[in-house]
Motif scaffolding. Structure first.
Motif, short mmCIF file in Angstrom:
data_model
loop_
_atom_site.label_atom_id
_atom_site.label_comp_id
_atom_site.label_asym_id
_atom_site.label_seq_id
_atom_site.Cartn_x
_atom_site.Cartn_y
_atom_site.Cartn_z
N SER A 130 1.03 -2.87 5.78
CA SER A 130 1.00 -1.41 5.70
C SER A 130 0.69 -0.91 4.28
O SER A 130 0.60 0.30 4.08
N GLN A 133 -2.31 1.48 3.81
CA GLN A 133 -1.98 2.82 4.32
C GLN A 133 -1.09 3.58 3.33
O GLN A 133 -1.27 4.77 3.09
N LEU A 134 -0.13 2.84 2.77
CA LEU A 134 0.75 3.47 1.78
C LEU A 134 -0.05 3.89 0.55
O LEU A 134 0.16 4.97 -0.01
N ILE A 136 -3.14 4.79 0.45
CA ILE A 136 -3.88 6.02 0.78
C ILE A 136 -2.93 7.22 0.74
O ILE A 136 -3.25 8.26 0.18
N ALA A 137 -1.73 7.03 1.31
CA ALA A 137 -0.75 8.13 1.33
C ALA A 137 -0.38 8.55 -0.09
O ALA A 137 -0.24 9.74 -0.37
N LEU A 138 -0.26 7.58 -0.98
CA LEU A 138 0.13 7.90 -2.36
C LEU A 138 -1.01 8.54 -3.14
O LEU A 138 -0.77 9.29 -4.08
N SER A 139 -2.24 8.24 -2.76
CA SER A 139 -3.39 8.81 -3.47
C SER A 139 -3.82 10.13 -2.85
O SER A 139 -4.63 10.84 -3.41
N GLY B 39 7.58 -2.31 7.35
CA GLY B 39 6.48 -1.79 6.55
C GLY B 39 5.91 -0.46 7.02
O GLY B 39 5.42 0.34 6.22
N TYR B 42 6.96 3.14 5.28
CA TYR B 42 6.72 3.59 3.90
C TYR B 42 5.59 4.61 3.74
O TYR B 42 5.75 5.57 2.99
N PRO B 43 4.45 4.43 4.45
CA PRO B 43 3.42 5.49 4.32
C PRO B 43 3.95 6.84 4.82
O PRO B 43 3.65 7.88 4.24
N ALA B 46 6.37 8.24 2.22
CA ALA B 46 5.63 8.71 1.03
C ALA B 46 5.00 10.07 1.29
O ALA B 46 5.07 10.97 0.45
N ARG B 47 4.39 10.24 2.47
CA ARG B 47 3.73 11.52 2.78
C ARG B 47 4.74 12.67 2.81
O ARG B 47 4.50 13.73 2.25
N GLN B 50 6.01 13.62 -0.59
CA GLN B 50 5.03 14.45 -1.31
C GLN B 50 5.04 15.90 -0.80
O GLN B 50 4.82 16.82 -1.57
#
Lengths: 148, 110
Positions: A130, A133-134, A136-139, B39, B42-43, B46-47, B50
């Protein structure tokens, strides 16, 4: 401290300093390694804090982190899967934007420490899968602000 | 910034956090409550961090005493809890209307 102990600590700290977990981590560990490799140079958390102009809390938290990391590495060294899991975590971290790597490296290693070592590898593989994907989410917010 | 897509995984994470919105949870706990592999969350975290729906902080402990690293704890912000409830209610309403459209008998067959 004996010359042998000093040498051992130098060998221990120099690779850790090179990994550059964060700028602060790097600064503290590099100064520690520099002092340990110079005979007659005193080393303590207080001395490092004073030499670097950093708060003692910051230096202590870096040293704590190194100690805990070593405990985790030692645990992993006893198991093939454990060592592989730590490698997967490092690979997952490398997928992330540089500014976020220290946070997630620390966060994920803390998660591993909460699991039995036999569960480390599947968990770390999940992180690795993942991580794009993370990343991309952080950027994401940065990219969205660019004009079309 | 627009709202991220409300996928099933996202809904599960938000529902897990809304179960006890005042409680702080670390990643593994959230993935267990949400029933998702580690895993995956986490995305999503994070979203929403933000967007300001989530807050996170490092655990307060002496790692030398506990012999483990500090965990990162997450929880919904006050505003985030409200928005999460609204977003989940909207997602539920969409699901219900989609289901009723599928289950509606065709005209002439009833």
């Amino acid at each position: 401290m004996s010359a042998v102990a000093r040498k051992a600590l130098t060998l221990l700290f120099k690779p850790l300093a090179r990994t550059k977990v964060s700028d602060q981590h790097y600064t503290v560990m590099l100064e520690a390694a520099r002092r340990l490799s110079t005979p007659g140079q005193p080393v303590s958390a207080e001395i490092l804090a004073e030499a670097l102009g950093l708060p003692l809390d910051v230096v202590l938290s870096v040293v704590d982190q190194v100690v805990v990391d070593l405990v985790l590495d030692e645990q992993a060294a006893g198991s093939k899967d454990g060592a592989a899991a730590l490698r997967y975590v490092e690979q997952a971290v490398r997928c992330l934007p540089p500014a976020q790597r220290a946070r997630y490296r620390h966060e994920w290693r803390a998660e591993l420490a909460s699991l039995p070592i036999t569960h480390w590898a599947p968990y770390a593989i999940g992180l690795l899968q993942s991580s794009p994907q993370l990343s991309i989410a952080l950027s994401w917010p940065v990219r969205r602000r660019r004009p079309a | 910034m627009s709202k991220p897509r409300m996928t099933l995984a996202t809904q599960r994470v938000l529902r897990a956090l809304l179960e006890r919105p005042a409680d702080e949870r670390y990643g593994l706990e959230i993935s267990e409550y949400a029933g998702l592999p580690g895993g995956t969350i986490y995305p999503i975290l994070a979203r929403y961090e933000q967007l300001g729906w989530l807050e996170s902080r490092w655990e307060n402990l002496d790692p030398r005493e506990e012999a483990r690293p500090r965990r990162r704890y997450y929880r919904l912000s006050r505003d985030g809890a409200e928005k999460a409830r609204e977003a989940l209610a909207a997602a539920d309403a969409r699901t219900r209307s989609r289901r009723s459209a599928v289950l509606k008998p065709l005209e002439g067959l009833a």
